[in-house]
Design a protein around this motif. Structure first.
Motif, PDB file in Angstrom:
ATOM      1  N   LEU A  55       2.766   1.371 -10.212  1.00 27.43           N
ATOM      2  CA  LEU A  55       1.565   0.766  -9.646  1.00 27.43           C
ATOM      3  C   LEU A  55       1.875  -0.590  -9.021  1.00 27.43           C
ATOM      4  O   LEU A  55       1.356  -0.929  -7.953  1.00 27.43           O
ATOM      5  CB  LEU A  55       0.483   0.615 -10.717  1.00 27.43           C
ATOM      6  CG  LEU A  55      -0.118   1.930 -11.217  1.00 27.43           C
ATOM      7  CD1 LEU A  55      -1.044   1.679 -12.398  1.00 27.43           C
ATOM      8  CD2 LEU A  55      -0.870   2.621 -10.097  1.00 27.43           C
ATOM      9  N   MET A  56       2.733  -1.376  -9.644  1.00 30.16           N
ATOM     10  CA  MET A  56       3.100  -2.685  -9.104  1.00 30.16           C
ATOM     11  C   MET A  56       3.860  -2.543  -7.788  1.00 30.16           C
ATOM     12  O   MET A  56       3.681  -3.340  -6.867  1.00 30.16           O
ATOM     13  CB  MET A  56       3.918  -3.470 -10.131  1.00 30.16           C
ATOM     14  CG  MET A  56       3.067  -3.926 -11.312  1.00 30.16           C
ATOM     15  SD  MET A  56       4.008  -4.759 -12.597  1.00 30.16           S
ATOM     16  CE  MET A  56       4.561  -6.199 -11.742  1.00 30.16           C
ATOM     17  N   ILE A  57       4.703  -1.528  -7.675  1.00 33.08           N
ATOM     18  CA  ILE A  57       5.446  -1.280  -6.435  1.00 33.08           C
ATOM     19  C   ILE A  57       4.476  -0.918  -5.310  1.00 33.08           C
ATOM     20  O   ILE A  57       4.584  -1.424  -4.191  1.00 33.08           O
ATOM     21  CB  ILE A  57       6.521  -0.190  -6.639  1.00 33.08           C
ATOM     22  CG1 ILE A  57       7.637  -0.733  -7.526  1.00 33.08           C
ATOM     23  CG2 ILE A  57       7.071   0.291  -5.302  1.00 33.08           C
ATOM     24  CD1 ILE A  57       8.641   0.317  -7.978  1.00 33.08           C
ATOM     25  N   VAL A  58       3.518  -0.072  -5.590  1.00 30.71           N
ATOM     26  CA  VAL A  58       2.531   0.318  -4.587  1.00 30.71           C
ATOM     27  C   VAL A  58       1.715  -0.896  -4.137  1.00 30.71           C
ATOM     28  O   VAL A  58       1.493  -1.112  -2.939  1.00 30.71           O
ATOM     29  CB  VAL A  58       1.612   1.437  -5.123  1.00 30.71           C
ATOM     30  CG1 VAL A  58       0.417   1.655  -4.210  1.00 30.71           C
ATOM     31  CG2 VAL A  58       2.395   2.719  -5.306  1.00 30.71           C
ATOM     32  N   ILE A  59       1.295  -1.733  -5.070  1.00 33.45           N
ATOM     33  CA  ILE A  59       0.526  -2.927  -4.723  1.00 33.45           C
ATOM     34  C   ILE A  59       1.370  -3.892  -3.892  1.00 33.45           C
ATOM     35  O   ILE A  59       0.889  -4.496  -2.926  1.00 33.45           O
ATOM     36  CB  ILE A  59      -0.020  -3.602  -6.000  1.00 33.45           C
ATOM     37  CG1 ILE A  59      -1.116  -2.717  -6.597  1.00 33.45           C
ATOM     38  CG2 ILE A  59      -0.563  -4.996  -5.704  1.00 33.45           C
ATOM     39  CD1 ILE A  59      -1.610  -3.155  -7.950  1.00 33.45           C
ATOM     40  N   ALA A  60       2.654  -4.032  -4.208  1.00 30.53           N
ATOM     41  CA  ALA A  60       3.538  -4.907  -3.429  1.00 30.53           C
ATOM     42  C   ALA A  60       3.697  -4.391  -2.006  1.00 30.53           C
ATOM     43  O   ALA A  60       3.677  -5.177  -1.048  1.00 30.53           O
ATOM     44  CB  ALA A  60       4.900  -5.017  -4.110  1.00 30.53           C
ATOM     45  N   GLY A 112       0.547  -5.159  -0.116  1.00 31.20           N
ATOM     46  CA  GLY A 112       0.500  -6.589   0.179  1.00 31.20           C
ATOM     47  C   GLY A 112       1.380  -6.966   1.357  1.00 31.20           C
ATOM     48  O   GLY A 112       0.996  -7.770   2.212  1.00 31.20           O
ATOM     49  N   ILE A 113       2.573  -6.392   1.422  1.00 31.25           N
ATOM     50  CA  ILE A 113       3.485  -6.670   2.535  1.00 31.25           C
ATOM     51  C   ILE A 113       2.897  -6.156   3.845  1.00 31.25           C
ATOM     52  O   ILE A 113       2.921  -6.847   4.866  1.00 31.25           O
ATOM     53  CB  ILE A 113       4.877  -6.062   2.262  1.00 31.25           C
ATOM     54  CG1 ILE A 113       5.555  -6.815   1.122  1.00 31.25           C
ATOM     55  CG2 ILE A 113       5.744  -6.085   3.511  1.00 31.25           C
ATOM     56  CD1 ILE A 113       6.806  -6.148   0.588  1.00 31.25           C
ATOM     57  N   LEU A 114       2.359  -4.964   3.841  1.00 29.31           N
ATOM     58  CA  LEU A 114       1.738  -4.403   5.048  1.00 29.31           C
ATOM     59  C   LEU A 114       0.544  -5.242   5.493  1.00 29.31           C
ATOM     60  O   LEU A 114       0.365  -5.508   6.686  1.00 29.31           O
ATOM     61  CB  LEU A 114       1.314  -2.956   4.803  1.00 29.31           C
ATOM     62  CG  LEU A 114       2.452  -1.943   4.650  1.00 29.31           C
ATOM     63  CD1 LEU A 114       1.889  -0.576   4.272  1.00 29.31           C
ATOM     64  CD2 LEU A 114       3.268  -1.860   5.917  1.00 29.31           C
TER      65      LEU A 114
END
Length: 177
Positions: free
Chosen positions: A12-17, A20-22
């Protein structure tokens, strides 16, 4: 043995990161796009009458006017016509086959004509206040006129920001954020 259901915290943290970058790339690009979409019609609408007058003059005379007073189809000082963010448009002849159309935007301190309620006045974008856009006009001996944005002049201090330049003229634009 139990089967695992759902996502782990790290997934989940990877998906949120990634989201955020996009978003950090997309939001500034979107803001530039919306400002450009709002100002381009005003700038093009202010410059277009001069382009049409020059093209008509060149079609008849097989050259561009050598003096600003020769261009009777259009007169400098069109600010009274409420040109949006454009305060004035000026045509400056260079010779019989070239000239420069200059569009100057309102600065924050400019005196705005009585048509301010019609939308004339300084842009909400500070980098578009009190700047100048240059459009070069070139004619051949047959009376055909082509227009090119002067991107070399338009990138100096106090000049029109390249990312907001309208797509006007024959030269393709390379716009960088």
């Amino acid at each position: 043995m139990k089967l695992q259901k759902g996502f782990t915290l790290i997934e989940l943290m990877i998906v949120i990161a990634i989201i955020g970058i996009l978003a950090s790339v997309a939001i500034p690009q979107y803001q530039t796009y919306t400002i450009r979409a709002a100002t381009t019609p005003e700038i093009v609408g202010a410059v277009r009458p001069v382009q049409l007058a020059l093209s008509e003059y060149a079609a008849i005379g097989q050259a561009l006017p050598e003096a600003e007073t020769d261009l009777v189809q259009w007169a400098t000082g069109e600010a009274a016509n409420c040109l949006g963010i454009v305060q004035n448009v000026i045509y400056t002849p260079a010779d019989e086959f070239s000239g420069v159309i200059t569009a100057i935007t309102y600065s924050a301190a400019s005196t705005v004509p009585s048509c301010v309620k019609a939308g004339a006045g300084p842009s909400d974008e500070p980098t578009l206040q009190g700047v100048t856009m240059y459009l070069n006009a070139f004619s051949n001996e047959n009376g055909a006129v082509r227009y090119e944005l002067d991107t070399a002049t338009s990138t100096g201090a106090g000049e029109f920001p390249a990312r907001f330049l309208p797509k006007i003229g024959d030269k393709p634009q390379v716009v960088t954020p």
